[in-house]
Design an enzyme around this catalytic site. Structure first.
Site, PDB file in Angstrom:
ATOM      1  N   ASN A 117      52.148  47.911  45.942  1.00  0.00           N
ATOM      2  CA  ASN A 117      50.978  47.454  46.840  1.00  0.00           C
ATOM      3  C   ASN A 117      51.400  47.779  48.346  1.00  0.00           C
ATOM      4  OD1 ASN A 117      49.490  46.937  44.759  1.00  0.00           O
ATOM      5  ND2 ASN A 117      49.485  44.748  45.018  1.00  0.00           N
TER       6      ASN A 117
ATOM      7  N   ARG B 237      41.541  51.651  42.987  1.00  0.00           N
ATOM      8  CA  ARG B 237      40.682  50.941  44.423  1.00  0.00           C
ATOM      9  C   ARG B 237      41.546  51.405  45.504  1.00  0.00           C
ATOM     10  NH1 ARG B 237      36.725  47.200  45.280  1.00  0.00           N
ATOM     11  NH2 ARG B 237      37.840  45.809  46.903  1.00  0.00           N
TER      12      ARG B 237
ATOM     13  N   CYS C 106      35.486  46.958  38.276  1.00  0.00           N
ATOM     14  CA  CYS C 106      36.724  46.907  37.786  1.00  0.00           C
ATOM     15  C   CYS C 106      36.964  45.760  36.641  1.00  0.00           C
ATOM     16  CB  CYS C 106      37.486  46.636  38.911  1.00  0.00           C
ATOM     17  SG  CYS C 106      39.128  45.928  38.760  1.00  0.00           S
TER      18      CYS C 106
ATOM     19  N   ARG D  84      34.671  43.389  42.774  1.00  0.00           N
ATOM     20  CA  ARG D  84      35.529  43.821  43.739  1.00  0.00           C
ATOM     21  C   ARG D  84      34.790  44.742  44.736  1.00  0.00           C
ATOM     22  NH1 ARG D  84      41.336  45.229  41.250  1.00  0.00           N
ATOM     23  NH2 ARG D  84      42.005  44.628  43.389  1.00  0.00           N
TER      24      ARG D  84
ATOM     25  N   SER E 283      40.786  39.203  52.837  1.00  0.00           N
ATOM     26  CA  SER E 283      41.066  40.169  51.916  1.00  0.00           C
ATOM     27  C   SER E 283      42.249  41.038  52.259  1.00  0.00           C
ATOM     28  CB  SER E 283      39.852  41.096  52.067  1.00  0.00           C
ATOM     29  OG  SER E 283      40.001  42.360  51.485  1.00  0.00           O
ATOM     30  N   VAL E 284      42.938  41.425  51.290  1.00  0.00           N
ATOM     31  CA  VAL E 284      44.146  42.411  51.400  1.00  0.00           C
ATOM     32  C   VAL E 284      43.823  43.640  52.040  1.00  0.00           C
ATOM     33  CG1 VAL E 284      46.150  43.191  50.520  1.00  0.00           C
ATOM     34  CG2 VAL E 284      45.612  40.988  50.026  1.00  0.00           C
TER      35      VAL E 284
ATOM     36  N   ILE F 121      40.840  33.897  43.287  1.00  0.00           N
ATOM     37  CA  ILE F 121      40.800  34.911  44.069  1.00  0.00           C
ATOM     38  C   ILE F 121      39.550  35.677  43.353  1.00  0.00           C
ATOM     39  CG2 ILE F 121      41.887  36.947  44.887  1.00  0.00           C
ATOM     40  CD1 ILE F 121      43.117  34.733  46.206  1.00  0.00           C
TER      41      ILE F 121
ATOM     42  N   ARG G 292      50.351  52.013  35.507  1.00  0.00           N
ATOM     43  CA  ARG G 292      49.748  52.133  36.947  1.00  0.00           C
ATOM     44  C   ARG G 292      50.970  51.325  37.854  1.00  0.00           C
ATOM     45  NH1 ARG G 292      44.837  49.140  37.241  1.00  0.00           N
ATOM     46  NH2 ARG G 292      45.650  49.593  39.481  1.00  0.00           N
TER      47      ARG G 292
HETATM   48  C1  UD1 Z   1      45.032  43.605  46.774  1.00  0.00           C
HETATM   49  C2  UD1 Z   1      46.104  44.016  45.595  1.00  0.00           C
HETATM   50  C3  UD1 Z   1      45.712  43.231  44.356  1.00  0.00           C
HETATM   51  C4  UD1 Z   1      45.803  41.890  44.309  1.00  0.00           C
HETATM   52  C5  UD1 Z   1      44.695  41.198  45.460  1.00  0.00           C
HETATM   53  C6  UD1 Z   1      44.813  39.945  45.835  1.00  0.00           C
HETATM   54  C7  UD1 Z   1      46.511  46.150  46.217  1.00  0.00           C
HETATM   55  C8  UD1 Z   1      46.656  47.782  46.005  1.00  0.00           C
HETATM   56  N1  UD1 Z   1      46.043  45.299  45.389  1.00  0.00           N
HETATM   57  O1  UD1 Z   1      43.529  43.867  46.123  1.00  0.00           O
HETATM   58  O2  UD1 Z   1      46.848  43.628  43.409  1.00  0.00           O
HETATM   59  O3  UD1 Z   1      45.412  41.198  43.249  1.00  0.00           O
HETATM   60  O4  UD1 Z   1      45.056  42.119  46.883  1.00  0.00           O
HETATM   61  O5  UD1 Z   1      45.891  39.569  46.256  1.00  0.00           O
HETATM   62  O6  UD1 Z   1      47.260  45.684  47.234  1.00  0.00           O
HETATM   63  N2  UD1 Z   1      36.423  41.022  48.417  1.00  0.00           N
HETATM   64  C9  UD1 Z   1      35.115  40.851  48.817  1.00  0.00           C
HETATM   65  N3  UD1 Z   1      34.634  41.925  49.822  1.00  0.00           N
HETATM   66  C10 UD1 Z   1      35.547  43.065  50.175  1.00  0.00           C
HETATM   67  C11 UD1 Z   1      37.098  42.858  49.669  1.00  0.00           C
HETATM   68  C12 UD1 Z   1      37.393  41.782  48.698  1.00  0.00           C
HETATM   69  O7  UD1 Z   1      34.382  40.111  48.437  1.00  0.00           O
HETATM   70  O8  UD1 Z   1      35.218  43.938  50.848  1.00  0.00           O
HETATM   71  C13 UD1 Z   1      36.782  39.870  47.470  1.00  0.00           C
HETATM   72  C14 UD1 Z   1      37.310  40.364  46.329  1.00  0.00           C
HETATM   73  O9  UD1 Z   1      36.514  40.614  45.303  1.00  0.00           O
HETATM   74  C15 UD1 Z   1      38.343  39.349  45.971  1.00  0.00           C
HETATM   75  C16 UD1 Z   1      38.769  38.618  47.221  1.00  0.00           C
HETATM   76  O10 UD1 Z   1      37.984  39.146  48.101  1.00  0.00           O
HETATM   77  O11 UD1 Z   1      37.613  38.067  45.244  1.00  0.00           O
HETATM   78  C17 UD1 Z   1      40.357  39.242  47.481  1.00  0.00           C
HETATM   79  O12 UD1 Z   1      40.511  40.749  47.065  1.00  0.00           O
HETATM   80  P1  UD1 Z   1      41.344  41.518  47.925  1.00  0.00           P
HETATM   81  O13 UD1 Z   1      42.399  40.828  48.806  1.00  0.00           O
HETATM   82  O14 UD1 Z   1      40.448  42.468  48.938  1.00  0.00           O
HETATM   83  O15 UD1 Z   1      42.156  42.475  47.216  1.00  0.00           O
HETATM   84  P2  UD1 Z   1      42.342  43.882  47.153  1.00  0.00           P
HETATM   85  O16 UD1 Z   1      42.898  44.463  48.340  1.00  0.00           O
HETATM   86  O17 UD1 Z   1      41.515  44.693  46.296  1.00  0.00           O
END
Ligand code: UD1
Length: 419
Positions: A23, A94, A118, A123, A165-166, A330, A400
């Protein structure tokens, strides 16, 4: 289709080296579009990384994977650049959507496939697009694609994310890198992987500071022709093996190439459950818990307990005395491993966002099916402690994200084979 066969109830002991973080590597690979030449070391050779490299090749970068050394070299000679990330490469991974920030920032336009659904929830990418729009991008969604444009370049501004959001934090950083002026991002994710991306961007010449959940980033101040970066260790892989050791290491199991300071919360949780842990600067040694205590946990953004270790922790809690609760805060649908664990004898009930685990229960081997990356590895853990033989189907999910899973476990005396 490949399967894993595990003969359970075997003690583990020995030494495991942790790989580089998937990640962290993925956004750094997306950031390499912004460089002329980057050498990335300590890269885990797992499927998602190969997919991202394929995407970079599609965009027009020249890449070379030196497998023996876990190094990827990337060159961007600015010839025949394609500002497109096609569906076939984004649908399985993703993180492909992260090239959006880099392409838009550098080439002022991008067409990137929406990542789609997903197994662990819908997501969406609304937070990614929210930040890019604030930076001045015009965005349209059509035919399953994000069309983004910034004819006169992006402009630095203040952005406060409505939720953490990450991916959105990473995309905003990549986009802000070449924006005119300074960008202040508030309510950011501050995972160690984001800090690693910040390190990489600093090497690229960005002026970045991080305070609390606020990141300030300003225009590229210098061009470095060649960047060398060593990716941070994979804290989720580490957490997974720490849980395996807490369950099965009657003698010692040592996990090295890590930094315990980064996983303070996880260490505290395992200690509370009963793990016997000795820490050194770059390794930890774990012994099986004498007694397994029940606990309640809520998954949270870093520095909270990671959602990516929720499924593995649940397997551990099937061995704890009494009722444990895990609230998944989350993702909306991240209990897909529960029916499979129940087939192995676990007593778990789901109420809304909370899994209620009754322990201790003896797990017995069964034929089970992996549904996503972390759910899959939780089934491996269940197989390792279960009586008799466990067969895990659909293990492409594991490939993966876990580098050399079988060989690392085999070295620690596990009986595990792929057929
Ligand atoms: C990253 C990690 C994943 C981890 C997750 C949370 C990578 C490649 N993947 O995923 O392994 O489980 O962080 O620690 O680094 N959300 C929204 N809108 C957005 C984006 C996110 O509503 O535009 C929501 C998601 O649905 C989720 C939450 O925010 O409920 C957190 O997601 P996010 O932190 O964005 O996860 P990823 O970056 O996809």
């Amino acid at each position: 289709m490949q399967k894993l066969i595990i003969k359970g109830s075997r003690e583990l002991s020995g030494k495991i080296s942790i790989s580089g973080s998937k990640n962290a590597t993925l956004p750094i690979l997306a950031a390499s579009i912004l460089s002329n030449q980057a050498i990335i070391k300590n890269v885990p050779l797992v499927k998602d990384i190969f997919t991202m490299v394929e995407l970079l090749n599609f965009i027009g970068l020249k890449t070379k994977i030196i497998k023996k050394k876990n190094i990827i070299e990337i060159k961007n000679n600015e010839k025949n650049i394609n500002t497109l990330a096609p569906y076939k490469l984004v649908k399985t991974m993703r993180a492909g959507v992260l090239v959006l920030g880099s392409l838009l920032s550098k080439y002022r336009k991008a067409k990137v496939s929406l990542p789609g659904g997903c197994a662990i929830g819908t997501r969406p990418v609304d937070l990614h697009l929210f930040a890019l729009k604030k930076l001045g991008a015009k965005i349209k969604i059509k035919d399953g694609y994000i069309f983004a444009q910034a004819k006169n370049g992006l402009k630095g501004t203040k952005i406060k994310f409505p939720s953490i959001s990450v991916g959105a934090t990473e995309n905003a950083l990549l986009a802000a890198f070449k924006a005119k002026g300074r960008t202040i991002l508030k309510n950011c994710a501050i995972e160690p992987e984001i800090k690693d991306l910040i390190k990489f961007l600093k090497k690229l010449g960005a002026d970045i500071s991080l305070k609390g959940r606020t990141i300030s980033i300003s225009e590229n101040i210098a061009k470095r022709p060649k960047i060398i970066h060593h990716v941070i260790f994979d804290r989720i892989e580490l957490g997974t093996y720490m849980i395996a050791s807490t369950l099965l290491a009657k003698k010692n199991l040592t996990i090295c190439k890590i930094d315990p300071k980064i996983i303070k919360n996880e260490l505290n949780v395992l200690k509370k459950i009963g793990a016997q842990i000795k820490q050194k600067k770059d390794s930890i040694t774990i012994k099986k818990a004498k007694k397994f205590k029940n606990i309640n946990i809520i998954t949270k953004p870093y520095p909270g307990f990671p959602t990516d270790l929720q499924a593995q922790l649940m397997v551990l809690l099937t061995q704890a005395n009494g009722i444990s609760r895990i609230k998944e805060d989350i993702f909306e649908n991240r209990f897909m491993h529960v029916p499979e664990l129940k087939r192995m004898g676990a007593q778990i009930e789901i109420k809304d966002k909370t899994a209620i685990i009754k322990g201790p229960t003896k797990l017995t081997g069964a034929e089970v099916m992996a549904t996503d990356l972390r759910a899959s590895v939780s089934l491996v853990l269940a197989g390792l402690i279960g009586e008799n033989r466990t067969i895990i189907n659909r293990i492409y999910h594991l490939d993966r994200g876990y580098e050399n899973l079988e060989s690392k476990l085999k070295k620690c005396r596990a009986k595990i084979k792929r057929i």
